[in-house]
Design an enzyme around this catalytic site. Sequence first.
Site, PDB file in Angstrom:
ATOM      1  N   GLY A  29       0.876  -1.186   0.000  1.00 47.72           N
ATOM      2  CA  GLY A  29       0.000   0.000   0.000  1.00 47.72           C
ATOM      3  C   GLY A  29       0.906   1.227   0.000  1.00 47.72           C
ATOM      4  O   GLY A  29       1.683   1.401   0.932  1.00 47.72           O
ATOM      5  N   ILE A  33      -0.574   6.835   3.885  1.00 49.12           N
ATOM      6  CA  ILE A  33       0.290   6.334   4.972  1.00 49.12           C
ATOM      7  C   ILE A  33       1.530   5.671   4.389  1.00 49.12           C
ATOM      8  O   ILE A  33       2.653   5.891   4.831  1.00 49.12           O
ATOM      9  CB  ILE A  33      -0.461   5.347   5.879  1.00 49.12           C
ATOM     10  CG1 ILE A  33      -1.680   6.024   6.514  1.00 49.12           C
ATOM     11  CG2 ILE A  33       0.464   4.828   6.976  1.00 49.12           C
ATOM     12  CD1 ILE A  33      -2.520   5.099   7.370  1.00 49.12           C
ATOM     13  N   ASP A  53       2.134  -1.519  -4.594  1.00 50.50           N
ATOM     14  CA  ASP A  53       0.760  -0.998  -4.667  1.00 50.50           C
ATOM     15  C   ASP A  53       0.138  -1.483  -5.966  1.00 50.50           C
ATOM     16  O   ASP A  53       0.822  -1.643  -6.974  1.00 50.50           O
ATOM     17  CB  ASP A  53       0.774   0.546  -4.622  1.00 50.50           C
ATOM     18  CG  ASP A  53      -0.596   1.131  -4.269  1.00 50.50           C
ATOM     19  OD1 ASP A  53      -0.732   1.703  -3.179  1.00 50.50           O
ATOM     20  OD2 ASP A  53      -1.525   0.985  -5.095  1.00 50.50           O
ATOM     21  N   ARG A 171      -2.305  10.115  20.697  1.00 48.64           N
ATOM     22  CA  ARG A 171      -3.344  11.161  20.723  1.00 48.64           C
ATOM     23  C   ARG A 171      -3.697  11.493  22.182  1.00 48.64           C
ATOM     24  O   ARG A 171      -3.779  12.658  22.573  1.00 48.64           O
ATOM     25  CB  ARG A 171      -4.588  10.681  19.978  1.00 48.64           C
ATOM     26  CG  ARG A 171      -4.423  10.666  18.462  1.00 48.64           C
ATOM     27  CD  ARG A 171      -5.579  10.002  17.746  1.00 48.64           C
ATOM     28  NE  ARG A 171      -5.465  10.189  16.290  1.00 48.64           N
ATOM     29  CZ  ARG A 171      -6.039   9.397  15.387  1.00 48.64           C
ATOM     30  NH1 ARG A 171      -6.788   8.361  15.784  1.00 48.64           N
ATOM     31  NH2 ARG A 171      -5.893   9.621  14.093  1.00 48.64           N
ATOM     32  N   HIS A 195      -9.686  -0.805  18.319  1.00 49.45           N
ATOM     33  CA  HIS A 195      -9.415   0.512  17.727  1.00 49.45           C
ATOM     34  C   HIS A 195     -10.737   1.058  17.204  1.00 49.45           C
ATOM     35  O   HIS A 195     -11.043   0.965  16.020  1.00 49.45           O
ATOM     36  CB  HIS A 195      -8.404   0.370  16.594  1.00 49.45           C
ATOM     37  CG  HIS A 195      -8.077   1.645  15.910  1.00 49.45           C
ATOM     38  ND1 HIS A 195      -7.686   2.780  16.601  1.00 49.45           N
ATOM     39  CD2 HIS A 195      -8.059   1.986  14.590  1.00 49.45           C
ATOM     40  CE1 HIS A 195      -7.460   3.744  15.738  1.00 49.45           C
ATOM     41  NE2 HIS A 195      -7.675   3.300  14.516  1.00 49.45           N
TER      42      HIS A 195
END
Length: 339
Positions: A29, A33, A53, A171, A195
Amino acid sequence: MEQIAKSNPRSKPKSKPVSKHRHKIALVGGGNIGGLLAQIACQKNMGDIVIFDINAKLAQGKALDIACSEPVENFNADLQGGSEPSMLNGADVVIVTAGLPRKPGMSRDDLVESNAKIVSSIAKHIAEQAPQAFVICITNPLDVMVGHLQRQANLEPQKIVGMAGVLDSARFRRFLADEIGVSTKDVSAFVLGGHGDTMLPLARYSSVAGIPLPEIVRMGWISQKKIDEIVERTRKGGAEVVNLMGTSAYFAPASAAIAMAQAYLKDQKRILPCAAYCQGQYGVDKLYLGVPALIGASGVEKIVEINLTDEEKILFHKSVEAVKNLNEILEKLISQNKV
Ligand code: TXD
């Protein structure tokens, strides 16, 4: 004069021999990201990079573009981009982001069918080309996709984890540090569970310079009400970014996954919140879930079991059920041959 072999432009790109002196990191990918993973890994001199990819030109373009930053950034890496599965051959680490990101209004769960199909398609490439690699799955819905990838690729469970907890706890740390007025470096925070909206940021196991957060409340640095608000903001941290950017976050997720890859490649024995394969820990069996895991050269070397209060157990159980429900949706799709 030696005949210079005319390379047939249509010939398949040969997988470069795996460097004997550098690790090989394969990024499955090469989107938002994936591109950042490649750049950060290069700038940290982590090894040679392959961007795989389905959009070969995108992968080739990003590999070329980052490679041209080498003279300026002063790292040392070979970069390759394309859509040939053989490019993954011999990778030490594989980081999977292949999949669709969320759009505003979408939940991570809305991605199950589309992303499970994609994960199934790349699982066999990993099994064939890099069965010994440490695999970090990022594709959402994370807790389900990492388990799906492990089964489809038949990987050893301790060699494949999901990245979410490092992002969610980052975060949590950021929001706490901003509110308390301290450096994020001095805030350690814990997130357990899936998540998603049922994740469990644990204030009780978070601290500022080693001072437990409840003590920080007693010292008047922050109110419990504010902590509760920050816990909720952390839970919704992904959606907050999606609503602002129109797509999923990618800067902090990339940084989080690189920290996990470094823990493996450098045998750092770090305890990081990862989606790891539970086999009885926390009363959970044969399920990937966000738990504190010790990451070193063998992959997940230990899952750390912390004590939970009765209230925390109830919230944790809710998160476990949410992940189990999503897995059941996936199993149903598989039984209907939709994945
Ligand atoms: O904390 C977390 N785990 C989450 C994960 C944090 C943020 C983003 N989260 C998820 O990561 C997100 O919901 C997506 O499922 C993935 C990847 O997010 P990204 O933002 O990188 O998505 P992009 O930019 O669309 O990139 C996906 C790439 C794209 O270039 C496609 O061409 C490629 O995946 N793709 C494939 N590559 C190889 N093989 C196949 N079959 C394939 N299908 C798509």
